[in-house]
Each structure stands twice: as structure tokens, then as C-alpha cells.
Design a protein around this motif. Sequence first.
Motif, PDB file in Angstrom:
ATOM      1  N   ILE A 163       0.842  -1.199   0.000  1.00 46.16           N
ATOM      2  CA  ILE A 163       0.000   0.000   0.000  1.00 46.16           C
ATOM      3  C   ILE A 163       0.878   1.250   0.000  1.00 46.16           C
ATOM      4  CG2 ILE A 163      -1.423   1.368   1.598  1.00 46.16           C
ATOM      5  CD1 ILE A 163      -3.181  -1.090   1.907  1.00 46.16           C
ATOM      6  N   LYS A 164       2.047   1.142   0.600  1.00 46.41           N
ATOM      7  CA  LYS A 164       2.939   2.305   0.674  1.00 46.41           C
ATOM      8  C   LYS A 164       3.673   2.546  -0.648  1.00 46.41           C
ATOM      9  CE  LYS A 164       3.534   1.831   5.595  1.00 46.41           C
ATOM     10  NZ  LYS A 164       4.375   1.404   6.674  1.00 46.41           N
ATOM     11  N   ARG A 165       4.034   1.443  -1.352  1.00 43.39           N
ATOM     12  CA  ARG A 165       4.757   1.591  -2.627  1.00 43.39           C
ATOM     13  C   ARG A 165       4.902   0.237  -3.305  1.00 43.39           C
ATOM     14  NH1 ARG A 165      11.079   1.557  -1.030  1.00 43.39           N
ATOM     15  NH2 ARG A 165      10.825   0.540   0.981  1.00 43.39           N
ATOM     16  N   GLU A 166       5.171   0.302  -4.614  1.00 42.66           N
ATOM     17  CA  GLU A 166       5.484  -0.916  -5.355  1.00 42.66           C
ATOM     18  C   GLU A 166       6.828  -1.433  -4.855  1.00 42.66           C
ATOM     19  OE1 GLU A 166       5.598   0.029  -9.513  1.00 42.66           O
ATOM     20  OE2 GLU A 166       3.514   0.688  -9.541  1.00 42.66           O
ATOM     21  N   LEU A 167       6.955  -2.756  -4.782  1.00 44.75           N
ATOM     22  CA  LEU A 167       8.195  -3.329  -4.259  1.00 44.75           C
ATOM     23  C   LEU A 167       8.619  -4.551  -5.059  1.00 44.75           C
ATOM     24  CD1 LEU A 167       7.331  -3.114  -0.465  1.00 44.75           C
ATOM     25  CD2 LEU A 167       9.172  -1.856  -1.596  1.00 44.75           C
ATOM     26  N   ARG A 168       9.921  -4.749  -5.118  1.00 50.55           N
ATOM     27  CA  ARG A 168      10.479  -5.970  -5.687  1.00 50.55           C
ATOM     28  C   ARG A 168      10.481  -7.043  -4.601  1.00 50.55           C
ATOM     29  NH1 ARG A 168      15.429  -4.172  -9.553  1.00 50.55           N
ATOM     30  NH2 ARG A 168      15.159  -6.321 -10.182  1.00 50.55           N
ATOM     31  N   THR A 169      10.628  -8.277  -5.025  1.00 50.27           N
ATOM     32  CA  THR A 169      10.620  -9.390  -4.078  1.00 50.27           C
ATOM     33  C   THR A 169      11.705  -9.219  -3.023  1.00 50.27           C
ATOM     34  OG1 THR A 169       9.896 -10.796  -5.902  1.00 50.27           O
ATOM     35  CG2 THR A 169      10.591 -11.910  -3.911  1.00 50.27           C
ATOM     36  N   GLY A 170      12.897  -8.848  -3.448  1.00 57.18           N
ATOM     37  CA  GLY A 170      14.013  -8.677  -2.515  1.00 57.18           C
ATOM     38  C   GLY A 170      13.746  -7.592  -1.480  1.00 57.18           C
ATOM     39  N   GLN A 171      13.083  -6.520  -1.905  1.00 56.96           N
ATOM     40  CA  GLN A 171      12.743  -5.454  -0.971  1.00 56.96           C
ATOM     41  C   GLN A 171      11.736  -5.950   0.063  1.00 56.96           C
ATOM     42  OE1 GLN A 171      11.556  -2.780  -4.192  1.00 56.96           O
ATOM     43  NE2 GLN A 171      13.010  -1.262  -3.392  1.00 56.96           N
ATOM     44  N   LEU A 172      10.731  -6.692  -0.387  1.00 55.12           N
ATOM     45  CA  LEU A 172       9.757  -7.260   0.545  1.00 55.12           C
ATOM     46  C   LEU A 172      10.451  -8.185   1.540  1.00 55.12           C
ATOM     47  CD1 LEU A 172       6.721  -7.995  -1.775  1.00 55.12           C
ATOM     48  CD2 LEU A 172       6.624  -6.697   0.352  1.00 55.12           C
ATOM     49  N   LYS A 173      11.364  -8.993   1.054  1.00 54.73           N
ATOM     50  CA  LYS A 173      12.079  -9.931   1.921  1.00 54.73           C
ATOM     51  C   LYS A 173      12.850  -9.176   2.999  1.00 54.73           C
ATOM     52  CE  LYS A 173      13.797 -14.046   2.961  1.00 54.73           C
ATOM     53  NZ  LYS A 173      14.027 -13.829   4.379  1.00 54.73           N
ATOM     54  N   LYS A 174      13.483  -8.057   2.648  1.00 48.67           N
ATOM     55  CA  LYS A 174      14.223  -7.261   3.636  1.00 48.67           C
ATOM     56  C   LYS A 174      13.288  -6.630   4.659  1.00 48.67           C
ATOM     57  CE  LYS A 174      18.152  -6.098   0.726  1.00 48.67           C
ATOM     58  NZ  LYS A 174      18.785  -5.053  -0.079  1.00 48.67           N
TER      59      LYS A 174
END
Length: 120
Positions: free
Chosen positions: A28-39
Motif C-alpha cells: 500500500i505504501k509503494r510498489e516493491l520488488r521481491t528482494g525489498q519485501l524480503k528485507k
Amino acid sequence: MKKYNIPVEAALEVIGGKWKVVILCHLIKRELRTGQLKKLMPGITQKMLTQQLRELEEDGVVDRVVYNQVPPKVVYKMTDYGWSVKPALDMLCAWGEQHIENNYPDKSEVLIEEEELEKV
């Protein structure tokens, strides 16, 4: 066709579990890549993250966008339908904040600061 006893069962089928709501709150805050979500979610395994993202995508809540470049770039974002769950997530976040304030005198001991999350 599946039948539900009460409507909340249908909602929990889509966003239930330990990780889906957390994923949605980040997206909801921003689009994210998988690696960013994992972090942002150090307690989740890569396998579980992938599985949860696939399920959210299958339910039409999240879009997986693949950019045609080398190396390939994949981002996840909320769909228009996914945005419809935002009011419920906002209420859960507000309740969680109140719960932390009621139970932890120093919330910095249990809550990562927003600035730290934005660095990811």
C-alpha cells in the motif's frame, strides 16, 4: 462452489494467515520488488514469500509486473481491487498501534521506526 458461514470467512481466505496482511501493508505504501519485501519481512522465508505473493496475485489483489530488461525486473503492486481492502488494513494498523501503546511503555523496543523501513 465454496460456501461461507459468514462473509469474514471469504475475506480471511484471501488475506488470512501470518504474512499476507503484512505484504499488503507494505505494498500500500509503494510498489516493491521481491528482494525489498524480503528485507522488510526478515522472518519470512523466500519460499513462503513467493507462495503468498502468488496467492494474492491469483486472488486479484496484487499485480506482478515484469519489465522486459536485462536483468529482468519484477515488481509487485496493488490492483484496483486490492486497494479496496485498504480501509480494513488501515483499521488493523491503527488497532495494532493502540495495542502496542497499551502494552509496551517504550514502543521503540518493539516497533521498527518508519525511517528505517523507508531505507529498504
